[in-house]
Scaffold this active site. Structure first.
Site, short mmCIF file in Angstrom:
data_model
loop_
_atom_site.label_atom_id
_atom_site.label_comp_id
_atom_site.label_asym_id
_atom_site.label_seq_id
_atom_site.Cartn_x
_atom_site.Cartn_y
_atom_site.Cartn_z
N SER A 17 14.74 4.18 18.63
CA SER A 17 15.44 4.49 17.38
C SER A 17 14.86 3.65 16.24
CB SER A 17 16.94 4.28 17.58
OG SER A 17 17.68 4.74 16.48
N ASP A 60 18.56 15.93 17.13
CA ASP A 60 18.61 14.60 16.51
C ASP A 60 18.24 14.73 15.03
OD1 ASP A 60 18.42 11.87 15.95
OD2 ASP A 60 16.96 11.43 17.53
N HIS A 98 20.34 12.20 19.87
CA HIS A 98 19.87 10.81 19.91
C HIS A 98 20.56 10.05 21.03
CE1 HIS A 98 17.58 7.91 17.57
NE2 HIS A 98 18.59 7.06 17.55
#
Length: 322
Positions: free
Chosen positions: A161, A262, A292
């Site tokens: 991320s 995402d 995600h």
């Protein structure tokens, strides 16, 4: 709940959990509070697995007071590049404990030593302070690679991320600082690669996932913008938006993961295109219908997707360090 194009295991998890984990907030403070509530509900319904004992850890404090954690897989015999890991959390949340399980997966699956860096969080650690902390961790790892059981002068970067963004950015900073010969590759999992206000005009028509998946994923469009505001990088800063960095062509190997549902889907896909254009060697896994962090929730409904993700990750890390 309507499937909305989600993969079946994820839709079943949402139904079991009773809601979709989301952070529909405009400030980091609200995101922190919201994430705490999601975590508390998770803990009331599921059992989080204990840390994998097949990986040994040692916490250290290095120059400048920076905390790190060193991960070494059991039975490790040395001879691999050492990884430098940056945790996720939108540059403004979490710490090395928060990504402990991810680090164990990389260390065990890739059979590598990994150094996780606890950088100072945004917004208190103003740009470029956060990047500088990350680079200090990289420099320490490079200097100590052999002592850690790795190959002298050989490292790779890794993260998930926001940490995936940092893994790419710090690899590029290493190139800028003349350390290209030391960098064997990058492991970038579901990374951010560009500030949403920094996207070039010619790419805007293919940068639609913030809108398409605004409420499909824990990193909602509102949360992502809050995190970018906290991070504080100008939209076209090449360490904040590494998609724009001119030295992508000089990266060695990149392992990249992208989730289809995402907000960061197009960050990943556009970065993949950039690697192809520049003939950078890469491997890529795409998770259609998943949001995600889909592999991280401790539900049995997600056991198979989790096993698939971690098996692919292990292969990706092994390839980067091979």
């Amino acid at each position: 709940m309507a499937s909305e194009g989600f993969a079946k295991p994820w839709a079943e998890f949402e139904e079991e959990f009773g809601e979709r984990p989301l952070l529909p907030y405009d400030s980091v403070e609200e995101c922190l509070e919201g994430f705490g509530k999601i975590g508390a509900k998770m803990a009331s319904q599921y059992t989080f697995p204990a840390p994998d004992p097949a990986v040994n850890t040692e916490d250290k404090t290095i120059d400048g007071g920076l905390k790190i954690r060193v991960y070494t897989p059991e039975g490790y015999s040395g001879g691999k590049p050492v990884g430098v890991y940056y945790h996720g959390g939108g540059w403004a949340m979490s710490d090395i404990d928060g990504d402990d399980a991810f680090c164990r997966s990389i260390s065990k699956g890739g059979n590598v030593v990994l150094v996780s860096v606890e950088y100072g969080l945004a917004p208190q650690n103003k740009h470029p302070g956060l990047i500088n902390d990350c680079f200090a961790g990289l420099q320490w790892t490079l200097k100590n690679a052999k002592a850690l059981g790795g190959i002298e002068g050989k490292i790779f970067t890794a993260g998930v991320s926001a940490g995936g963004q940092l893994a790419i950015a710090l690899a590029l900073k290493a190139l800028d600082e003349g350390l290209g010969d030391s960098l064997v590759g990058v492991v970038a999992q579901v990374p951010a690669t560009i500030h949403p206000d920094g996207i070039p005009e010619e790419l805007k028509s293919r940068y639609t996932s913030y809108e398409e998946h605004a409420s499909h994923t824990i990193d909602t469009d509102r949360a992502m913008r809050a995190f970018w505001r906290a991070f504080g990088t100008p939209p076209t800063d090449t360490y904040g938006s590494p998609l724009l960095h001119p030295k992508i062509k000089n990266l060695n190997k990149v392992y990249l993961t992208v989730a289809g549902h995402d907000t960061l889907r197009d960050d990943g896909l556009l970065f993949k295109e950039k690697l192809e254009e520049n003939k950078v060697s890469y491997k890529f896994n795409f998770y259609e219908g998943y949001p995600h962090y889909h592999w991280t929730w401790p539900s049995s409904k997600l056991d198979k997707p989790r096993e698939e993700y971690n098996a692919n990750l292990a292969k990706g890390v092994q390839w980067v360090v091979s």
